[in-house]
Design an enzyme around this catalytic site. Structure first.
Site, PDB file in Angstrom:
ATOM      1  N   LYS A  42      16.065 -30.136  35.520  1.00 12.54           N
ATOM      2  CA  LYS A  42      17.212 -31.568  35.509  1.00 12.54           C
ATOM      3  C   LYS A  42      18.481 -29.864  36.151  1.00 12.54           C
ATOM      4  O   LYS A  42      18.565 -29.469  35.729  1.00 12.54           O
ATOM      5  CB  LYS A  42      17.884 -31.181  33.967  1.00 12.54           C
ATOM      6  CG  LYS A  42      19.819 -31.260  34.065  1.00 12.54           C
ATOM      7  CD  LYS A  42      20.526 -31.058  33.946  1.00 12.54           C
ATOM      8  CE  LYS A  42      22.072 -31.765  34.368  1.00 12.54           C
ATOM      9  NZ  LYS A  42      23.383 -30.094  33.491  1.00 12.54           N
ATOM     10  N   HIS A  82       4.179 -25.363  30.629  1.00 14.23           N
ATOM     11  CA  HIS A  82       4.607 -25.308  28.771  1.00 14.23           C
ATOM     12  C   HIS A  82       5.383 -25.419  28.474  1.00 14.23           C
ATOM     13  O   HIS A  82       6.518 -23.959  27.870  1.00 14.23           O
ATOM     14  CB  HIS A  82       3.806 -24.264  28.547  1.00 14.23           C
ATOM     15  CG  HIS A  82       2.162 -23.974  29.345  1.00 14.23           C
ATOM     16  ND1 HIS A  82       0.743 -24.746  28.751  1.00 14.23           N
ATOM     17  CD2 HIS A  82       1.846 -22.569  30.636  1.00 14.23           C
ATOM     18  CE1 HIS A  82       0.140 -24.282  29.878  1.00 14.23           C
ATOM     19  NE2 HIS A  82       0.786 -23.244  30.835  1.00 14.23           N
TER      20      HIS A  82
END
Length: 224
Positions: free
Chosen positions: A109, A121
């Site tokens: 974001k 991951h």
């Protein structure tokens, strides 16, 4: 505070489509509020022979790989040969560089990932910038808001820089390695070629070419 300037942290500006943002601003956190408008402006100029506009304000290189379970919200630019793996969640305002990897259950974001960055991951990367070939180990995250919700300060030794911004995650210089399970607290800045030990909680500025074991044990690589 030259150590936390863009020119000290990122020596490979040719490795991001957003180079002009770093050239026009002194500090990396000054770039963060400008990502949204930059993507909208540049996206419209991308060659349709090289990029597909897969939805409104989302441009994906034809050579990129995007898993069918990944979500990409706009605005976003996904660069050549980037890999967006299963269940990746790109909430918007994301620039993913060439041959970068955004892995399973990783959330982005308001970020810029330089070329060849790996967040492969279970990573959360918000309001952050990751320099060329930076890598975040499994489960390592950026924390972008202070618990008291006050503006983030950049701490360099005993000196504090007032940003007047409430959301700043982590800033990783070129070739930074962050160990698994680490947390980069709001306003953490990691200098180039530095390694962060697994399970670390990082605050403030960590000098380039260092090995970060904990807040009280940071050694230079040439002394290790």
């Amino acid at each position: 505070m030259r150590r936390v300037e863009n020119k000290a942290l990122f020596q490979h500006l040719d490795k991001t489509i957003a180079a002009v943002l770093f050239e026009e601003n002194t500090y990396p956190w000054e770039v963060l509020p400008k990502i949204h408008d930059f993507i909208l402006e540049v996206g419209m100029l991308l060659s349709p022979e090289e990029y597909d506009q897969v939805k409104e304000h989302v441009w994906v290189s034809k050579s990129a790989s995007v898993a069918p379970t990944a979500f990409i919200g706009g605005p976003a630019i996904i660069g050549p040969e980037a890999e967006i793996r299963h269940c990746a969640f790109l909430r918007g305002n994301a620039i993913v560089g060439e041959k970068a990897v955004v892995g399973n259950s990783t959330e982005l974001k308001n970020v810029i990932l330089f070329d060849r960055v790996q967040v492969p991951h279970y990573n959360y990367v918000g309001d952050s910038i990751l320099g060329y070939k930076a890598h975040m180990g499994a489960g390592s995250i950026t924390s972008n808001v202070k618990s008291d919700k006050k503006p983030v300060e950049i701490k360099v030794g005993d000196y504090k820089i007032e940003t007047r911004m409430k959301k700043i995650g982590g800033i990783l210089g070129d070739h930074v390695e962050v160990g698994c399970g680490s947390v980069l607290n709001p306003g953490s800045i990691i200098g180039r070629h530095t390694n962060i030990y697994p399970l670390s909680s990082v605050r403030g500025y960590v000098d380039a070419n260092s090995i970060y074991k904990n807040q009280n044990e940071i050694v230079r690589k040439d002394e290790y």
